[in-house]
Design an enzyme around this catalytic site. Structure first.
Site, PDB file in Angstrom:
ATOM      1  N   ARG A  82     -49.612  34.558  66.359  1.00 18.07           N
ATOM      2  CA  ARG A  82     -48.178  34.141  65.143  1.00 18.07           C
ATOM      3  C   ARG A  82     -48.553  35.179  64.110  1.00 18.07           C
ATOM      4  O   ARG A  82     -48.291  36.226  63.505  1.00 18.07           O
ATOM      5  CB  ARG A  82     -48.092  33.120  64.605  1.00 18.07           C
ATOM      6  CG  ARG A  82     -46.793  33.254  63.622  1.00 18.07           C
ATOM      7  CD  ARG A  82     -45.943  31.994  62.548  1.00 18.07           C
ATOM      8  NE  ARG A  82     -46.781  30.953  62.377  1.00 18.07           N
ATOM      9  CZ  ARG A  82     -46.215  30.017  61.802  1.00 18.07           C
ATOM     10  NH1 ARG A  82     -45.103  29.579  62.174  1.00 18.07           N
ATOM     11  NH2 ARG A  82     -46.705  29.534  60.791  1.00 18.07           N
ATOM     12  N   LYS A 184     -45.051  35.768  58.677  1.00 20.04           N
ATOM     13  CA  LYS A 184     -46.191  35.352  57.356  1.00 20.04           C
ATOM     14  C   LYS A 184     -45.825  36.072  57.142  1.00 20.04           C
ATOM     15  O   LYS A 184     -47.450  35.855  56.078  1.00 20.04           O
ATOM     16  CB  LYS A 184     -46.089  33.916  58.256  1.00 20.04           C
ATOM     17  CG  LYS A 184     -46.595  32.662  56.918  1.00 20.04           C
ATOM     18  CD  LYS A 184     -46.894  31.785  58.125  1.00 20.04           C
ATOM     19  CE  LYS A 184     -46.897  30.727  56.942  1.00 20.04           C
ATOM     20  NZ  LYS A 184     -46.342  29.663  56.451  1.00 20.04           N
ATOM     21  N   GLU A 220     -33.095  28.116  57.595  1.00 17.70           N
ATOM     22  CA  GLU A 220     -34.327  27.489  57.224  1.00 17.70           C
ATOM     23  C   GLU A 220     -34.025  26.912  56.086  1.00 17.70           C
ATOM     24  O   GLU A 220     -33.148  26.539  55.460  1.00 17.70           O
ATOM     25  CB  GLU A 220     -35.377  28.956  56.341  1.00 17.70           C
ATOM     26  CG  GLU A 220     -36.171  30.091  57.614  1.00 17.70           C
ATOM     27  CD  GLU A 220     -37.878  29.835  57.705  1.00 17.70           C
ATOM     28  OE1 GLU A 220     -37.819  28.418  57.440  1.00 17.70           O
ATOM     29  OE2 GLU A 220     -38.440  31.051  58.617  1.00 17.70           O
TER      30      GLU A 220
HETATM   31  C1  LIG Z   1     -40.391  29.916  55.918  1.00 14.83           C
HETATM   32  C2  LIG Z   1     -41.610  29.291  57.003  1.00 14.83           C
HETATM   33  N1  LIG Z   1     -40.495  28.061  57.662  1.00 14.83           N
HETATM   34  C3  LIG Z   1     -40.824  26.987  58.528  1.00 14.83           C
HETATM   35  C4  LIG Z   1     -41.957  26.678  58.719  1.00 14.83           C
HETATM   36  C5  LIG Z   1     -42.603  26.293  59.190  1.00 14.83           C
HETATM   37  O1  LIG Z   1     -43.462  26.397  60.664  1.00 14.83           O
HETATM   38  P1  LIG Z   1     -44.979  25.707  61.204  1.00 14.83           P
HETATM   39  O2  LIG Z   1     -44.396  24.662  62.013  1.00 14.83           O
HETATM   40  O3  LIG Z   1     -45.680  26.434  62.242  1.00 14.83           O
HETATM   41  O4  LIG Z   1     -46.010  25.178  60.130  1.00 14.83           O
HETATM   42  C6  LIG Z   1     -43.092  27.791  57.864  1.00 14.83           C
HETATM   43  C7  LIG Z   1     -44.448  27.064  57.419  1.00 14.83           C
HETATM   44  O5  LIG Z   1     -45.104  27.311  58.202  1.00 14.83           O
HETATM   45  C8  LIG Z   1     -42.321  28.912  56.560  1.00 14.83           C
HETATM   46  O6  LIG Z   1     -43.555  28.766  55.812  1.00 14.83           O
END
Ligand SMILES: Cc1ncc(COP(=O)(O)O)c(C=O)c1O
Length: 340
Positions: A82, A184, A220
């Site tokens: 990612r 991210k 989200e």
């Molecule tokens: C905006 C957002 N959505 C979802 C997630 C959850 O992603 P992950 O399961 O990879 O931590 C995160 C955290 O990383 C996030 O910042």
């Protein structure tokens, strides 16, 4: 090395300085070897693109202490992949999966005394990040970059952990339809601070973002993905190019199908059709699984399973996920990387 002097039971999600962090520099087209340092301050040019134009990205993953004393990383290859996608979107140099995981392991080993003991529910949170640095003023990619990983011990992200939390639908958008929502990158989070604070000031855990194009579908839940269980027992989670692809969410999707025998679906979750769902949750590395009690949408408040009790499917998913992370349940092939 003695255990850090921390009250593991009351750990929240706050920065605690640990002993060593990893730092690597990119210059002249390549990354250096990287090294551990005691210094938790960065000395960078005032012209750094990370400071002015948001040319930076980050990741979040955890190291878990198992019952037998060993240490687990959960799917770090997915975080590495990612981060490479985020880097590609922001014209930053890629870090290989090997370098990424090696950096994480070095940081975990060097800060082993900060890993919360098995049974406390805590973990050592790892924060890899990559930033554009070097002397610069124009809007273009940086001449130099830094890739760093630091660690901090954490407990529950949402106060109360595995207890239902209420959320409120925001009028703001987190990301544009063809923007950077799937990457991210810090800019997405800067834009989420005000809506997040509004939600917390109104006693909600965080806000829910709807799709930026039509404002009719859930995207989200603050910094976590959304999932729900339909009345007929299907696991449903939104699909959209502006959602951050959560590693936890894709893991749950697989566990729901393979271990709970549920039908799974990535599709639309319309905000005005919540009656069709009997349970809902927020999921992510930090949030783990946070059951959603209810959602406030304008004047309407919709309760899913209960505002106080956790639904049975959410509970089973939680036990499966957390069991794998802490080494109590068998993991699907490749999900656990041991730090030895
Ligand atoms: C905006 C957002 N959505 C979802 C997630 C959850 O992603 P992950 O399961 O990879 O931590 C995160 C955290 O990383 C996030 O910042």
């Amino acid at each position: 090395m003695s255990s850090a002097d921390i009250d593991w039971k009351t750990l929240g999600f706050d920065y605690i300085k640990t002993d060593l962090r990893y730092i690597s520099h990119w210059k002249g087209g390549e990354w250096d070897e990287g090294q551990l340092t005691e210094d938790n301050k960065l000395h960078i040019s005032e012209g750094s693109t990370a400071l002015h134009y948001g040319q930076q990205c980050f990741e979040g993953l955890k190291a878990y202490r198992c019952k037998d004393g060993s240490i687990n990383l959960f799917r770090p290859d997915q975080n590495a992949a990612r981060m490479r996608r985020s880097c590609a979107r922001l014209l930053m140099p890629a870090v290989s999966t090997e370098k990424f995981i090696d950096a994480c392991k070095q940081v975990v080993r060097a800060n082993e005394r900060f890993i919360p003991p098995y049974g406390t529910g805590g973990a050592l949170y790892l924060r890899p990040f990559l930033i554009g640095v070097g002397d610069n003023i124009g809007v273009h990619s940086a001449p130099e970059f830094i890739f760093s990983v630091f660690a901090t011990p954490v407990g529950a992200y949402f106060k109360g952990g595995m207890t239902p939390t209420n959320f409120i639908v925001s009028d703001y958008d987190r990301a544009a339809p063809n923007g950077t929502g799937a990457a991210k990158v810090g800019g997405n989070y800067a834009a989420s601070l005000l809506p997040g604070l509004d939600a917390k000031n109104r006693q909600f855990g965080d806000c829910i973002y709807l799709d930026p194009e039509t404002h009719t579908k859930i995207e989200e839940v603050g910094s976590a993905n959304f999932f729900a269980i339909t009345e007929d027992g299907r696991f449903v989670t939104p699909k959209s190019p502006s959602i951050l692809p959560s590693i936890t969410k894709y893991s749950l999707l697989e566990l729901a199908k393979e271990r709970l025998g549920l039908e799974v679906e990535e599709g639309d979750v319309f905000i005005d059709k919540l009656d069709g769902y009997k349970e809902a949750g927020a999921c992510g590395t930090a949030a783990v699984i946070t059951p959603i009690g209810g959602i406030q949408n304008g004047p309407d408040f919709h309760v899913f399973y209960s505002e106080t009790e956790v639904g049975p499917v959410t509970k089973r998913l939680y036990e499966e996920l957390v069991g794998i992370q802490y080494g109590d349940r068998e993991a699907p092939a490749g999900w656990i990387v041991k730090v030895d």
